[in-house]
Design a protein around this motif. Sequence first.
Motif, short mmCIF file in Angstrom:
data_model
loop_
_atom_site.label_atom_id
_atom_site.label_comp_id
_atom_site.label_asym_id
_atom_site.label_seq_id
_atom_site.Cartn_x
_atom_site.Cartn_y
_atom_site.Cartn_z
N ARG A 66 0.85 -1.19 0.00
CA ARG A 66 0.00 0.00 0.00
C ARG A 66 0.89 1.24 0.00
N PHE A 67 0.49 2.19 -0.82
CA PHE A 67 1.22 3.45 -0.93
C PHE A 67 0.18 4.56 -1.06
N ASN A 68 0.28 5.58 -0.20
CA ASN A 68 -0.72 6.66 -0.18
C ASN A 68 -2.13 6.10 -0.03
N ASN A 69 -2.26 5.09 0.85
CA ASN A 69 -3.56 4.47 1.16
C ASN A 69 -4.21 3.81 -0.04
N GLN A 70 -3.41 3.44 -1.02
CA GLN A 70 -3.93 2.73 -2.19
C GLN A 70 -3.11 1.47 -2.43
N ALA A 71 -3.75 0.45 -3.01
CA ALA A 71 -3.02 -0.76 -3.37
C ALA A 71 -1.97 -0.43 -4.42
N ALA A 72 -0.81 -1.06 -4.30
CA ALA A 72 0.29 -0.80 -5.23
C ALA A 72 1.09 -2.07 -5.44
N SER A 73 1.67 -2.21 -6.62
CA SER A 73 2.50 -3.37 -6.94
C SER A 73 3.70 -2.93 -7.78
N VAL A 74 4.84 -3.54 -7.51
CA VAL A 74 6.03 -3.35 -8.33
C VAL A 74 6.66 -4.73 -8.54
N THR A 75 7.45 -4.87 -9.59
CA THR A 75 8.09 -6.16 -9.86
C THR A 75 9.59 -5.99 -9.99
N ALA A 76 10.28 -7.11 -9.82
CA ALA A 76 11.74 -7.10 -9.94
C ALA A 76 12.22 -8.46 -10.42
N SER A 77 13.36 -8.46 -11.05
CA SER A 77 13.99 -9.72 -11.42
C SER A 77 14.52 -10.43 -10.19
N LYS A 78 14.99 -9.63 -9.22
CA LYS A 78 15.53 -10.20 -7.97
C LYS A 78 15.08 -9.33 -6.80
N LEU A 79 14.88 -9.99 -5.66
CA LEU A 79 14.35 -9.31 -4.47
C LEU A 79 15.18 -9.65 -3.25
#
Length: 410
Positions: free
Chosen positions: A215-228
């Motif tokens: 959650r970011f700024n009270n909204q659902a959010a998603s990001v992706t990465a090759s590695k975490l």
Amino acid sequence: MLHVCSANAFSPVETRGINMEHYDYIVVGAGIEGSWTAYQLVKGAEKKPSVLLLERFPLPHSRGSSHGQTRIIRNAYPDAFHTSIMPTAFREWQKLQAESGVDVLVPKPLLLIANEEGYKKMDKIIACVNEEKAKQPDADIQLKELSREELETEFPQAKFSSQHRACVEHTAGILRADKCVATVQSEFKKLGGVIRDGFEVTSVVPGERVTVRGRFNNQAASVTASKLAICAGPWASKLIDPLLPTKLPLEALRILVFYWKIKENGPGAIPSTFIDCGEGDFWGIPELEYPHMYKLSNPSYTDQVEPDDRDKNVGAPDYSSIADYIEKYFPGLEIKPSIVETCMYTVTPDLTCILDTVPGHRNIAFGCGFSGIGFKKAPAVGIMIKQLLNPEEEKILDSTAFRLSRFSTD
């Protein structure tokens, strides 16, 4: 408004919003371990990877384990796997100081003291240091055992018994913790790294592209990465346990840290940091935070808490055991604390951190359970997490001793 920190103007990936942006690496947790991991991932690379550092709280903050003014840094440990990584950690801190121009490391001798109960631990420390000096002859490690006369001459402010043994590590020091975190993050951003605070990660979805949801700024959010890389401090279990066949052996503890006034007409406080290897694992740091105060505590002032509830039911602490210790050995300090602060430790059963990858998903690594002794090691931790995510690259440090499998009962 989207909060993005970068070295230059907004890049195209930063202006698209926060849903399904893709990075080469994402690091969850912008404490000292996560910040150094992010920095190591981008530092020294010929082709700079895209690295996003996520933090659930607005920066800077005091909700985790990396805040405050000071931490002890030392080479002297009773375990070889700890001692072996410290020369690298020292060099990385010194490079950071030279490149940033910020004084993050203050040289300060460390006094190690032990009654009969701590002799075995003291012997292990001496043996580990000597072994490491033989392996790394270029490493700057200076540890000297003191005679009774030398102890009294060099540290007249303390009144240890004739049974106490003592060593001094002259190559130890004090890290200015808040400055350290801010400086690592600043250098990371200079190399093109992106920091997004106020992003609370709620789940991780493994895959060739790892999806990080939150959650970011009270909204659902998603990001992706090759590695975490996950370095989430006291919140590590909530994010990592769903990815593992068994739960992590972690316990989140609230720690009380005490500051004691130096008497006006007394012998003063010892001018060094100190660690008691036998009686109660007491430790101390001289006045760098509050004028005329000596920071002195021990691990017994802890209680298990949920990290989001750390401020509940603190109450008035019974500090009598520390007061008794001070009255016995440090006559230059008042026996009533002037300031009491809290911090969070995330501890493992053997008080050693866990660095590993998720089974079946080598593109997800994690570091957790630093047990109150991880801050100084953070540059080396960053290197080892980078190695876990990139096993094809040259191995600089051996992370075998930190793997989760050491707790396996199979």
